[in-house]
Design a protein around this motif. Structure first.
Motif, PDB file in Angstrom:
ATOM      1  N   CYS A 139       0.832  -1.212   0.000  1.00 25.25           N
ATOM      2  CA  CYS A 139       0.000   0.000   0.000  1.00 25.25           C
ATOM      3  C   CYS A 139       0.863   1.256   0.000  1.00 25.25           C
ATOM      4  N   THR A 140       1.976   1.213   0.733  1.00 30.47           N
ATOM      5  CA  THR A 140       2.886   2.355   0.760  1.00 30.47           C
ATOM      6  C   THR A 140       3.477   2.621  -0.617  1.00 30.47           C
ATOM      7  N   ALA A 141       3.859   1.539  -1.324  1.00 33.16           N
ATOM      8  CA  ALA A 141       4.426   1.703  -2.663  1.00 33.16           C
ATOM      9  C   ALA A 141       3.404   2.295  -3.628  1.00 33.16           C
ATOM     10  N   LEU A 142       2.180   1.776  -3.594  1.00 33.81           N
ATOM     11  CA  LEU A 142       1.139   2.318  -4.471  1.00 33.81           C
ATOM     12  C   LEU A 142       0.820   3.771  -4.129  1.00 33.81           C
ATOM     13  N   LEU A 143       0.784   4.080  -2.835  1.00 36.55           N
ATOM     14  CA  LEU A 143       0.497   5.454  -2.407  1.00 36.55           C
ATOM     15  C   LEU A 143       1.583   6.411  -2.871  1.00 36.55           C
ATOM     16  N   ALA A 144       2.834   6.031  -2.679  1.00 34.90           N
ATOM     17  CA  ALA A 144       3.931   6.891  -3.115  1.00 34.90           C
ATOM     18  C   ALA A 144       3.930   7.070  -4.629  1.00 34.90           C
ATOM     19  N   GLY A 145       3.667   5.971  -5.368  1.00 37.53           N
ATOM     20  CA  GLY A 145       3.615   6.081  -6.818  1.00 37.53           C
ATOM     21  C   GLY A 145       2.493   6.969  -7.297  1.00 37.53           C
ATOM     22  N   LEU A 146       1.321   6.853  -6.669  1.00 38.78           N
ATOM     23  CA  LEU A 146       0.194   7.707  -7.031  1.00 38.78           C
ATOM     24  C   LEU A 146       0.503   9.173  -6.749  1.00 38.78           C
ATOM     25  N   ALA A 147       1.094   9.454  -5.585  1.00 40.19           N
ATOM     26  CA  ALA A 147       1.435  10.833  -5.244  1.00 40.19           C
ATOM     27  C   ALA A 147       2.462  11.406  -6.223  1.00 40.19           C
ATOM     28  N   LEU A 148       3.476  10.625  -6.562  1.00 46.05           N
ATOM     29  CA  LEU A 148       4.482  11.087  -7.525  1.00 46.05           C
ATOM     30  C   LEU A 148       3.858  11.358  -8.892  1.00 46.05           C
ATOM     31  N   LEU A 149       2.911  10.502  -9.289  1.00 45.26           N
ATOM     32  CA  LEU A 149       2.266  10.694 -10.586  1.00 45.26           C
ATOM     33  C   LEU A 149       1.469  11.998 -10.611  1.00 45.26           C
ATOM     34  N   VAL A 150       0.718  12.279  -9.546  1.00 50.07           N
ATOM     35  CA  VAL A 150      -0.080  13.505  -9.506  1.00 50.07           C
ATOM     36  C   VAL A 150       0.829  14.735  -9.458  1.00 50.07           C
ATOM     37  N   MET A 151       1.893  14.679  -8.660  1.00 51.58           N
ATOM     38  CA  MET A 151       2.821  15.809  -8.624  1.00 51.58           C
ATOM     39  C   MET A 151       3.457  16.041  -9.992  1.00 51.58           C
ATOM     40  N   THR A 152       3.784  14.958 -10.697  1.00 52.93           N
ATOM     41  CA  THR A 152       4.310  15.093 -12.055  1.00 52.93           C
ATOM     42  C   THR A 152       3.264  15.699 -12.981  1.00 52.93           C
ATOM     43  N   GLY A 153       1.987  15.311 -12.772  1.00 53.27           N
ATOM     44  CA  GLY A 153       0.911  15.893 -13.570  1.00 53.27           C
ATOM     45  C   GLY A 153       0.795  17.391 -13.390  1.00 53.27           C
ATOM     46  N   TRP A 154       1.011  17.880 -12.158  1.00 51.58           N
ATOM     47  CA  TRP A 154       0.992  19.331 -11.932  1.00 51.58           C
ATOM     48  C   TRP A 154       2.191  20.001 -12.579  1.00 51.58           C
ATOM     49  N   TRP A 155       3.364  19.375 -12.468  1.00 50.46           N
ATOM     50  CA  TRP A 155       4.558  19.972 -13.067  1.00 50.46           C
ATOM     51  C   TRP A 155       4.438  20.070 -14.589  1.00 50.46           C
ATOM     52  N   LEU A 156       3.814  19.042 -15.208  1.00 49.01           N
ATOM     53  CA  LEU A 156       3.695  19.009 -16.665  1.00 49.01           C
ATOM     54  C   LEU A 156       2.350  19.530 -17.150  1.00 49.01           C
ATOM     55  N   HIS A 157       1.500  19.978 -16.216  1.00 57.45           N
ATOM     56  CA  HIS A 157       0.176  20.511 -16.536  1.00 57.45           C
ATOM     57  C   HIS A 157      -0.621  19.481 -17.336  1.00 57.45           C
ATOM     58  N   LEU A 158      -0.924  18.354 -16.687  1.00 59.95           N
ATOM     59  CA  LEU A 158      -1.696  17.274 -17.302  1.00 59.95           C
ATOM     60  C   LEU A 158      -3.025  17.124 -16.562  1.00 59.95           C
ATOM     61  N   PRO A 159      -4.098  17.764 -17.034  1.00 54.73           N
ATOM     62  CA  PRO A 159      -5.382  17.659 -16.333  1.00 54.73           C
ATOM     63  C   PRO A 159      -5.889  16.234 -16.212  1.00 54.73           C
ATOM     64  N   TYR A 160      -5.617  15.413 -17.218  1.00 60.36           N
ATOM     65  CA  TYR A 160      -6.117  14.031 -17.178  1.00 60.36           C
ATOM     66  C   TYR A 160      -5.528  13.262 -16.004  1.00 60.36           C
ATOM     67  N   VAL A 161      -4.313  13.592 -15.629  1.00 60.74           N
ATOM     68  CA  VAL A 161      -3.652  12.897 -14.518  1.00 60.74           C
ATOM     69  C   VAL A 161      -4.172  13.415 -13.184  1.00 60.74           C
ATOM     70  N   VAL A 162      -4.155  14.728 -12.984  1.00 61.56           N
ATOM     71  CA  VAL A 162      -4.517  15.273 -11.673  1.00 61.56           C
ATOM     72  C   VAL A 162      -6.008  15.130 -11.394  1.00 61.56           C
ATOM     73  N   GLN A 163      -6.834  15.019 -12.435  1.00 56.33           N
ATOM     74  CA  GLN A 163      -8.266  14.834 -12.247  1.00 56.33           C
ATOM     75  C   GLN A 163      -8.686  13.375 -12.344  1.00 56.33           C
TER      76      GLN A 163
END
Length: 723
Positions: A191-215
């Protein structure tokens, strides 16, 4: 069968059924990618050759068949292969200049390269955390890409190709599950690995301005950057907790608590702390929420997670009571996540945001579910031997308690919402009546002035009357900027303006544009006071013109014109009408008047109002200062009660299990004592029988110990020794 070389001796390696299954399925992603390239290219990334989508499945399959995980140099070569693929995706020239290509292919390849390459660093906890986090990143990215294949999103939004999706799912799962067998807290680590991966993905979505990811592939509110960062910090804390470092796990939680408390203060007290954008500016906004604002149910769940980690015993010790408290916190966090997910699945907005407050994002709800399951699994790690009833009864009763509270909360919230809507309707009626009454008063005043002007015969009398009435009207009606007397052809004969305001129009005509010309024509034709639609005045402000015809003998001899500004007009008319409500008056796309600050989480009532020479839109927001938080208090109470019930029943189950163990051990000890007493009695009886036998025989008999001391002497031997 293969062999690994140890020194100069080759030792056979026996393949397990799981390994044989993995080897058999390793070529499936490549086969799917090949068929996809040849038959169905819609799911492939746009802007690159279709054959390039075969590279990721080919690399993943090659690593499996070559057993790259068994040798460090092969792991390094495998990682370099994915890194080269990421560079190839980035460096490949675009087919058209300025083409915006989706970043999923190179993001996945780069994450795979770093995750696989981290294995070269050995079995250090930090290396394992990085590898598992990037494994979770790959799984989350692959699932989102799979979702984009089947939804209505624009083509290529997050495309990877089905073959690459399968390859990265398998690789991410391998990175998360590797080396989990020897250690405890396996579910917590996953669960920790999935949580960290999900958080990293959303933060990357904000950095790259990807609405599909953050939403999360929806049009709903995005998972905010500070929410994703908090999830990452909690993931790090959970990993430290799983490693037995509870005290160290508290350090990443400090910024999480600060952000959550600040968000709750902003939501419930109206403080403007700007916590949502302490780190970045959020350019993706949905559902009218404040940019970056953390939802109150998100902040509450995060605080419960922090409490669960803080209550865990230090050093990974087996303290059942403290682990049960952690388990109860995880249970409540899981319930909060399930409520929000149910709101998304059943399209019930009130479940996503605890009524009218900021809603929790879909990706945040998934993160909360991972946190809750991880805490629950960690809290139950030391008591897996509980009976089935003792393990599930707390969950059932606590879920029933929270379920009843949720139903009552939903009913009360719906009732309060209907009452608020009815109240808002009445308030909108009051505003409409005030606007129409104020406009009518000014029309009547202008009509009376025109009638008095028509009764005067000479120009001097009319001029004196106009000067007197104009000064009175400017004093009585703050919205009047200028009072103008014109001839029948709309030429200005006399103008009286408020000091410092108005534009001098003496000698000029007022019908110099179609809208103004239509005003005078309407007043001349109907003989009534004409009112223009909202228009820009000559001084740059927004207002209107009122024109009352001066009729004598059925002929129009001139006009009395009033220049009206909307800001003082509506401020005066609406001064005492629903003063606590924010409202706006709009004409088409033009804002005529605004009062107050609209609450960010409440939907306004919009209705057409006849006034100001046209139909304008009245927008009224509910009064948040008098809102009754009964429903939310009930929901908080239900969640707290459910958590306490779960904890109490869990502790009762642990106490019952302890009592049963103590009773069983006491019974076993009693049986041992009884057996020892029987043995002692049997030994004494045997000794008595032997003693009576030896004493009754006529021969002399005695026994000696190892030191040649007498132990037993019968009477005959005693007699002989005395001689």
């Amino acid at each position: 069968m293969e062999s690994d070389r140890i020194g100069n001796r080759a030792t056979p390696t026996i393949e397990s059924p799981v390994e044989r299954a993995v080897l058999a399925l390793a070529g499936l992603p490549l086969l799917v990618a090949l068929l996809e390239w040849l038959l169905w290219s819609d799911a492939l990334p746009g802007g690159w050759p279709g054959a390039l989508s075969l590279a990721a499945p080919l690399l993943a399959g090659a690593g499996v068949y070559c057993r790259a995980d068994r040798r460090s140099w092969m792991i390094l070569a495998w990682a370099l292969g994915f890194a080269s693929l990421a560079v190839l995706w980035l460096a490949w020239p675009a087919s058209t200049t300025g083409e915006l290509r989706n970043p999923a292919p190179w993001l996945a390849a780069m994450a795979a390269a770093i995750g696989v390459g981290a294995r070269v660093g050995g079995a250090a906890p930090a290396v394992g955390l990085v590898a598992r986090s990037l494994g979770g990143f790959l799984v989350a990215l692959a699932l989102l890409s799979l979702l984009s294949v089947f939804d209505d999103s624009p083509p290529g939004t997050l495309a990877l190709g089905l073959g690459s999706i399968l390859a990265y799912l398998a690789l991410g799962s391998w990175l998360m599950a590797r080396d989990l067998v020897p250690g405890p807290f396996r579910m917590l680590r996953i669960c920790t690995a999935l949580l960290a991966g999900l958080a990293l993905l959303v933060m990357t979505g904000w950095w790259l301005h990807l609405p599909y990811v953050v939403q999360g592939g929806t049009d709903y509110v995005p998972m905010q950057f500070n929410t994703a960062l908090s999830a990452l910090l909690i993931a790090i804390s959970l990993r430290l907790l799983a490693g037995g470092h509870r005290n160290l796990a508290l350090l990443p939680l400090a910024p999480v608590v600060i952000v959550c408390v600040a968000s709750l203060l902003e939501e419930y007290t109206g403080l403007l702390l700007g916590s949502g954008e302490w780190l970045i500016r959020h350019g993706i906004v949905a559902e009218g929420v404040v940019p970056g604002r953390m939802a109150p149910n998100t902040a509450t769940a995060y605080l419960l997670a922090c409490l669960g980690i803080a209550l865990a015993p230090a050093g990974g010790k087996g303290s059942p009571a403290r682990w049960s408290a952690t388990w109860a916190c995880g249970f409540v966090v899981t319930v909060i996540a399930l409520i929000v997910l149910a709101g998304y699945l059943m399209q019930v907005p009130v479940l996503r945001g605890w009524g009218a407050y900021t809603p929790m994002a879909l990706m945040t709800a998934v993160a909360m579910l991972l946190i809750g399951v991880g805490l629950g699994a960690g809290g139950s790690e030391y008591r897996r031997t509980l009976s089935q009833r003792a393990g599930w009864l707390p969950l059932v009763l606590a879920a029933a308690t929270i379920g009843v509270s949720l139903l009552v909360w939903f009913a009360i919230d719906r009732d309060q919402a209907s009452r608020r809507e009815a109240l808002l309707q009445r308030q909108a009626d009051l505003v409409e009546q005030a606007i129409q009454s104020g406009v009518e008063d000014r029309r009547n005043a202008l009509r009376r002035m025109a009638l008095r002007m028509a009764d005067r015969v000479g120009e001097a009398e009319r001029l004196d009357l106009f000067e007197l009435d104009a000064s009175i009207y400017l004093q009585d009606f703050p919205a009047f900027v200028s009072m103008i007397w014109t001839s029948s052809d709309a030429r200005v004969l006399r103008q009286v303006s408020r000091p410092g305001e108005g534009v001098d129009m003496l000698g000029r005509t007022l019908d110099f544009e179609p809208m103004r010309r239509q005003l005078f024509e309407t007043a001349r034709r109907t003989g009534e006071v004409g009112e223009s639609p909202p228009l820009g005045l000559l001084d740059g402000s927004v207002g209107e013109l009122l024109a009352a015809p001066i009729l004598r003998g059925g002929e129009t001899q001139g006009f009395i014109v009033s220049v009206v500004k909307y800001e003082p007009l509506f401020s005066n008319v609406l001064a005492n009408v629903v003063p606590d409500n924010a409202l706006e008056l709009r004409y088409r796309d033009q804002l005529l008047y605004a009062r107050g600050t609209p609450p960010p989480n409440d939907l306004p009532m919009t209705r057409p109002v006849r006034g100001a020479g046209a139909t304008i839109q009245l927008v009224v927001w509910p009064d948040t200062t008098s809102a009754t938080p009964l429903a939310n208090v009930l929901l908080f109470t239900g969640l707290l009660t459910g958590g306490l019930v779960a904890l109490a029943l869990r502790l009762a189950g642990l106490a019952r299990a302890r009592a049963e163990v103590a009773e069983r051990r006491g019974r076993e000890l009693g049986e041992q004592v009884l057996a020892a007493e029987h043995a002692r009695l049997a030994l004494e009886q045997a000794e008595q029988e032997l003693s009576s036998v030896f004493e009754s025989i006529s021969d002399a008999f005695y026994t000696l110990d190892r030191d040649w001391r007498f132990v037993f002497v019968n009477p005959r031997a005693e007699q002989l020794m005395r001689r």
